[in-house]
Design a protein around this motif. Sequence first.
Motif, PDB file in Angstrom:
ATOM      1  N   GLN A 124       0.871  -1.269  -0.054  1.00 44.65           N
ATOM      2  CA  GLN A 124       0.030  -0.017  -0.085  1.00 44.65           C
ATOM      3  C   GLN A 124       0.901   1.360   0.068  1.00 44.65           C
ATOM      4  O   GLN A 124       1.968   1.262   0.941  1.00 44.65           O
ATOM      5  CB  GLN A 124      -0.762   0.213   1.347  1.00 44.65           C
ATOM      6  CG  GLN A 124      -1.778   1.208   1.464  1.00 44.65           C
ATOM      7  CD  GLN A 124      -2.937   1.159   0.283  1.00 44.65           C
ATOM      8  OE1 GLN A 124      -3.326   0.078  -0.321  1.00 44.65           O
ATOM      9  NE2 GLN A 124      -3.010   2.306  -0.687  1.00 44.65           N
ATOM     10  N   ARG A 184      -6.793  -0.995  -3.553  1.00 45.95           N
ATOM     11  CA  ARG A 184      -7.694  -0.837  -2.404  1.00 45.95           C
ATOM     12  C   ARG A 184      -8.750   0.799  -2.734  1.00 45.95           C
ATOM     13  O   ARG A 184      -8.065   1.749  -2.647  1.00 45.95           O
ATOM     14  CB  ARG A 184      -6.753  -0.389  -1.082  1.00 45.95           C
ATOM     15  CG  ARG A 184      -7.449  -0.143   0.149  1.00 45.95           C
ATOM     16  CD  ARG A 184      -8.237  -1.222   0.920  1.00 45.95           C
ATOM     17  NE  ARG A 184      -8.354  -1.002   2.112  1.00 45.95           N
ATOM     18  CZ  ARG A 184      -9.500  -0.710   2.595  1.00 45.95           C
ATOM     19  NH1 ARG A 184     -10.735  -0.598   1.992  1.00 45.95           N
ATOM     20  NH2 ARG A 184      -9.847  -0.812   3.866  1.00 45.95           N
ATOM     21  N   THR A 185      -9.791   0.413  -2.450  1.00 44.42           N
ATOM     22  CA  THR A 185     -10.798   1.438  -3.049  1.00 44.42           C
ATOM     23  C   THR A 185     -12.008   1.642  -1.872  1.00 44.42           C
ATOM     24  O   THR A 185     -12.686   0.641  -1.852  1.00 44.42           O
ATOM     25  CB  THR A 185     -11.380   1.495  -4.388  1.00 44.42           C
ATOM     26  OG1 THR A 185     -10.305   1.291  -5.336  1.00 44.42           O
ATOM     27  CG2 THR A 185     -12.016   2.778  -4.481  1.00 44.42           C
ATOM     28  N   TYR A 212      -5.501   5.988   0.235  1.00 46.07           N
ATOM     29  CA  TYR A 212      -6.388   5.036  -0.615  1.00 46.07           C
ATOM     30  C   TYR A 212      -7.039   5.723  -1.599  1.00 46.07           C
ATOM     31  O   TYR A 212      -7.258   6.921  -1.283  1.00 46.07           O
ATOM     32  CB  TYR A 212      -7.465   4.311   0.340  1.00 46.07           C
ATOM     33  CG  TYR A 212      -6.891   3.539   1.522  1.00 46.07           C
ATOM     34  CD1 TYR A 212      -5.935   2.641   1.165  1.00 46.07           C
ATOM     35  CD2 TYR A 212      -7.222   3.610   2.977  1.00 46.07           C
ATOM     36  CE1 TYR A 212      -5.487   1.854   2.335  1.00 46.07           C
ATOM     37  CE2 TYR A 212      -6.785   2.948   3.840  1.00 46.07           C
ATOM     38  CZ  TYR A 212      -5.923   1.833   3.480  1.00 46.07           C
ATOM     39  OH  TYR A 212      -5.432   1.207   4.430  1.00 46.07           O
TER      40      TYR A 212
END
Length: 237
Positions: free
Chosen positions: A5, A100-101, A15
């Motif tokens: 991430q 990642r949403t 994000y």
Amino acid sequence: MTRHQIRDAAGVALYRHESVAAVLQVRRLDDADRLCVLVARRDGEPFAGSYALPSGAVEPGESIDEAALRHLAQKVDVSGVTHLEQLGTRSDPGRDPAQRTIATIYLGLVPTLSDPDLPERARWIPVDALPPLAFDHATVVDDAVERLRAKLSYTNVGFALMPDEFTIAELRDTYVAALGYDVAATNLQRVLTRRGQLEATGEVTPAGSRGGRPARRFRFRDRRLVVTDQFAVLRPD
């Protein structure tokens, strides 16, 4: 989903945030009024070729509401969207297989006689006959339909489904399609009039080819959302 991430200088994860809108309309299909949702076929991966709801990233310098309207405008004339409200937030780490949403989801409503121009890949599909949708959009539709049906009982949100003027028969047909069960026209008129939602316009429709009394025309007293009876439920007949 991305394994590593992206983080800022302080180590806080960054994000992608998007808006997703389930826009509903009661449409006449095959001689029946049906509750439909606006979808569009995706060009790229993930889920290339699948239908999805109007959605897209929130850009720097805009609010989530502004992003929702911007992405809607790419699919439908937003001036025809008579009601738009947030439903909630989706944060399942696996909802978008690409990255990642986090999503803020919306309910939008379009009046029944409105027929806005749509892009070639967009269409209205009945909510009870949906094909598989991309991401978690099928459950977004479920949440939108549930919210609409609840609010038809305790608010005047029916104004957003109707044109400016209508007959009680037209109103009843739209409510039946939206609620998913039968309600009597006389009971619906009595309930909505008692709650102060409806008023007569003083106009009537022309008599039909088979004769009969001309139908009185009505309108919603308020064309903004008002809670009229917070404990009410419109029950099936």
